[in-house]
Design a protein around this motif. Structure first.
Motif, PDB file in Angstrom:
ATOM      1  N   ARG A  79      73.986  31.458  36.837  1.00 14.70           N
ATOM      2  CA  ARG A  79      73.095  31.381  35.638  1.00 14.70           C
ATOM      3  C   ARG A  79      71.874  30.392  35.553  1.00 14.70           C
ATOM      4  O   ARG A  79      72.264  29.087  35.867  1.00 14.70           O
ATOM      5  CB  ARG A  79      73.759  31.213  34.217  1.00 14.70           C
ATOM      6  CG  ARG A  79      74.823  32.547  34.202  1.00 14.70           C
ATOM      7  CD  ARG A  79      75.365  31.996  32.622  1.00 14.70           C
ATOM      8  NE  ARG A  79      75.935  30.778  32.534  1.00 14.70           N
ATOM      9  CZ  ARG A  79      77.135  30.477  32.737  1.00 14.70           C
ATOM     10  NH1 ARG A  79      78.130  31.377  33.369  1.00 14.70           N
ATOM     11  NH2 ARG A  79      77.690  29.178  32.699  1.00 14.70           N
ATOM     12  N   ASN A 111      69.566  29.512  32.648  1.00 17.39           N
ATOM     13  CA  ASN A 111      69.523  29.703  31.202  1.00 17.39           C
ATOM     14  C   ASN A 111      68.108  29.602  30.577  1.00 17.39           C
ATOM     15  O   ASN A 111      67.809  28.055  30.443  1.00 17.39           O
ATOM     16  CB  ASN A 111      70.776  28.935  30.319  1.00 17.39           C
ATOM     17  CG  ASN A 111      71.838  29.118  30.828  1.00 17.39           C
ATOM     18  OD1 ASN A 111      72.552  30.082  31.182  1.00 17.39           O
ATOM     19  ND2 ASN A 111      72.688  28.031  31.081  1.00 17.39           N
ATOM     20  N   PHE A 167      70.366  24.712  33.464  1.00 19.77           N
ATOM     21  CA  PHE A 167      71.206  25.283  34.368  1.00 19.77           C
ATOM     22  C   PHE A 167      72.142  24.131  34.907  1.00 19.77           C
ATOM     23  O   PHE A 167      71.922  23.077  34.559  1.00 19.77           O
ATOM     24  CB  PHE A 167      70.454  25.554  35.674  1.00 19.77           C
ATOM     25  CG  PHE A 167      70.019  24.691  36.745  1.00 19.77           C
ATOM     26  CD1 PHE A 167      70.888  24.040  37.746  1.00 19.77           C
ATOM     27  CD2 PHE A 167      68.864  24.090  36.436  1.00 19.77           C
ATOM     28  CE1 PHE A 167      70.283  22.930  38.616  1.00 19.77           C
ATOM     29  CE2 PHE A 167      68.172  23.068  37.300  1.00 19.77           C
ATOM     30  CZ  PHE A 167      68.965  22.685  38.422  1.00 19.77           C
ATOM     31  N   THR A 227      71.775  27.882  25.120  1.00 21.99           N
ATOM     32  CA  THR A 227      73.310  28.278  25.175  1.00 21.99           C
ATOM     33  C   THR A 227      74.397  27.446  25.021  1.00 21.99           C
ATOM     34  O   THR A 227      74.194  26.246  25.428  1.00 21.99           O
ATOM     35  CB  THR A 227      73.336  29.237  26.548  1.00 21.99           C
ATOM     36  OG1 THR A 227      74.621  29.804  26.736  1.00 21.99           O
ATOM     37  CG2 THR A 227      73.438  28.182  27.883  1.00 21.99           C
TER      38      THR A 227
END
Length: 186
Positions: A64, A66, A78, A70
């Motif tokens: 991922r 991001n 990340f 998040t």
């Protein structure tokens, strides 16, 4: 394991039993609306992947990237998983090569909230985290990438407490001759 509020643990067996074996360089932060920071973060991630392939260290940037906040993390980010075996190499690399990006470093234990709060360290400027969404405690050690046989899943021989005591006695003896080394008060 919480030494934040009490005296440091000095019992060797307890120290060895609670040693942290896996870490997150979580996250490498960038302002998601800042094209340069996002570019720098992607470039750093690619550099880490290249160095892993070359054998510089073991580190796993998660798939991922991001581009939005998040979890407890307030901006784009990340993360990189790192076993204890290569922690210092990855830490050193990020200290020297992160540019203007901030890096949250935290252990992986059964206490995610404390890991992100009392046990964290920052390389660069800190960011405020929203800790309320993290559990205080989980049932399992958050072992990752068991197939690598590192971190909590290591197959490498581990020094016994007696072997560690012998090393400690040797180090104390050698450092007893060093002028600038601290001496125990006991």
């Amino acid at each position: 394991m919480d030494t934040i509020s009490g005296a440091p643990v000095t019992d060797l067996d307890t120290v060895l039993k609670t040693e942290i074996k896996e870490w997150h360089f979580r996250n490498i932060y960038f302002r998601q609306n800042n094209a340069k920071e996002q570019h720098d973060a992607r470039e750093l991630r690619e550099a880490v992947l290249k160095l892993v392939r070359m054998g510089a260290f073991v580190a796993v940037p998660l798939f991922r990237f991001n581009t939005e906040p998040t979890g407890p993390h307030p901006v784009g980010s990340f993360e990189i998983w790192v076993p204890a075996e290569t922690f210092s190499a990855v830490f050193s690399y990020l200290v020297l090569n992160r540019g203007n990006l901030s890096v949250l470093v935290h252990p992986l234990t059964r206490e995610p909230r404390a890991d992100h709060d009392q046990r964290k360290a920052w390389i660069g400027d800190p960011w405020p985290l929203d800790l309320c969404m993290l559990p205080v405690r989980t049932d399992n050690v958050p072992s990752q990438y068991a197939s690598l046989k590192l971190g909590y899943n290591t197959i490498a021989p581990i020094m016994s407490p007696d072997e560690r005591r012998n090393v400690g006695a040797h180090v104390s003896k050698v450092l007893g001759r060093e002028e600038l080394a601290a001496r125990p008060t006991w």
